[in-house]
Design an enzyme around this catalytic site. Structure first.
Site, PDB file in Angstrom:
ATOM      1  N   CYS A  98     -24.357  62.055  -1.517  1.00  0.00           N
ATOM      2  CA  CYS A  98     -22.830  61.705  -1.776  1.00  0.00           C
ATOM      3  C   CYS A  98     -22.106  62.728  -0.966  1.00  0.00           C
ATOM      4  CB  CYS A  98     -22.908  61.925  -3.352  1.00  0.00           C
ATOM      5  SG  CYS A  98     -20.840  61.826  -3.622  1.00  0.00           S
ATOM      6  N   GLU A  99     -21.188  62.280  -0.342  1.00  0.00           N
ATOM      7  CA  GLU A  99     -20.405  63.175   0.586  1.00  0.00           C
ATOM      8  C   GLU A  99     -19.355  63.810  -0.203  1.00  0.00           C
ATOM      9  OE1 GLU A  99     -16.705  60.436   2.324  1.00  0.00           O
ATOM     10  OE2 GLU A  99     -18.769  60.397   3.470  1.00  0.00           O
ATOM     11  N   HIS A 100     -19.145  63.300  -1.436  1.00  0.00           N
ATOM     12  CA  HIS A 100     -18.278  63.952  -2.339  1.00  0.00           C
ATOM     13  C   HIS A 100     -18.856  65.257  -3.163  1.00  0.00           C
ATOM     14  CE1 HIS A 100     -16.321  59.797  -2.248  1.00  0.00           C
ATOM     15  NE2 HIS A 100     -15.693  60.458  -1.345  1.00  0.00           N
ATOM     16  N   HIS A 101     -19.917  64.927  -3.615  1.00  0.00           N
ATOM     17  CA  HIS A 101     -20.601  66.190  -4.328  1.00  0.00           C
ATOM     18  C   HIS A 101     -21.848  66.805  -3.758  1.00  0.00           C
ATOM     19  CE1 HIS A 101     -18.283  63.373  -7.072  1.00  0.00           C
ATOM     20  NE2 HIS A 101     -17.910  64.574  -7.597  1.00  0.00           N
ATOM     21  N   GLN A 139     -21.842  54.947  -0.242  1.00  0.00           N
ATOM     22  CA  GLN A 139     -22.899  53.614  -0.167  1.00  0.00           C
ATOM     23  C   GLN A 139     -22.078  52.672   0.608  1.00  0.00           C
ATOM     24  OE1 GLN A 139     -24.785  52.526  -3.794  1.00  0.00           O
ATOM     25  NE2 GLN A 139     -24.885  50.508  -3.052  1.00  0.00           N
ATOM     26  N   HIS A 167     -26.489  56.867  -8.176  1.00  0.00           N
ATOM     27  CA  HIS A 167     -25.847  57.756  -7.556  1.00  0.00           C
ATOM     28  C   HIS A 167     -25.810  59.128  -8.740  1.00  0.00           C
ATOM     29  CE1 HIS A 167     -23.350  55.946  -4.341  1.00  0.00           C
ATOM     30  NE2 HIS A 167     -24.016  54.972  -5.057  1.00  0.00           N
ATOM     31  N   CYS A 169     -24.293  61.702  -8.740  1.00  0.00           N
ATOM     32  CA  CYS A 169     -23.087  62.499  -9.051  1.00  0.00           C
ATOM     33  C   CYS A 169     -22.484  61.457 -10.486  1.00  0.00           C
ATOM     34  CB  CYS A 169     -22.022  62.098  -8.197  1.00  0.00           C
ATOM     35  SG  CYS A 169     -21.772  60.377  -7.561  1.00  0.00           S
TER      36      CYS A 169
END
Length: 208
Positions: A98-101, A139, A167, A169
């Site tokens: 995940c590019e956020h976490h 995704q 995910h 996250c």
């Protein structure tokens, strides 16, 4: 299609973002900072080699930045005996982040296309999934990237991509809902314009 790589203007065509990458030593120092921030001591025996191991594992986990899907899709075949129906490779396992976490996304991809005279080697489809999976991702973006790469290189009558993934996250942090999965699809050409072809794709994915 590949906005992440384009964020690195000094990157070479063959080595992804290597021209902009920090050194191995800088990467290891960053891991030591994170270990201290997490509350541990990077100088204790069990963590002495962790920065080196993490840097090495990141190079493998994010190896997709150094690869180009167009290169993988460059070889096609014409001798198909007149076959022109759906070609589906389903249950392609992948691991992304995940590019956020920066925590794992674990799932399976199902990729189909309707050929227009030429076909791909089946392993090439799995390789495309691998290339885009080995990057920091959402995704939704990954689903579109796979479809767009095959569409632009092969020029088939249509492409269909479905990704079903969990995910971490959501599972490990935040709402902590273990076992929930996210489903995304992307359709081009005939798969997008004809509901019957979408239905056939879905039926083939779920039939066992």
């Amino acid at each position: 299609m590949d906005a992440i790589v384009k964020n690195f203007p000094g990157a070479g065509a063959q080595d992804g973002i290597s021209a902009e990458r920090p050194t191995q030593a800088e990467a290891e120092d960053a891991v030591r900072v994170l270990l201290r921030w997490a509350g541990d001591n990077p100088d204790r025996e069990g963590l002495l080699d962790t920065p080196k191991r993490v840097a090495k594992s990141y190079r493998e986990l994010f190896s997709g930045y150094a690869l180009d899907a167009n290169d993988v899709l460059g070889t096609t075949f014409e001798e198909v005996g007149g076959y022109d129906d759906i070609i589906l490779v389903r249950d392609i396992p992948f691991y992304s982040h995940c590019e956020h976490h920066m925590v794992p996304i674990i799932g399976k991809a199902h990729v189909a296309y309707l050929p227009e005279g030429r076909v791909l080697g089946l392993s090439k489809i799995a390789r495309v999934v691998e290339i885009f999976g080995r990057r920091l991702q959402t995704q939704e973006t990954m689903t579109a990237q796979i479809a767009n790469a095959i569409e632009s290189k092969l020029k088939p009558r249509g492409v269909a991509v479905m990704i079903d993934a969990e995910h971490m996250c959501m599972s490990m942090r935040g709402v902590q809902k273990q076992g929930s999965t996210t489903l995304t699809t992307s359709f081009t050409g005939t798969f997008k314009s004809e509901a019957a072809q979408q239905a056939r794709f879905m039926s083939m994915v779920y039939s066992r």
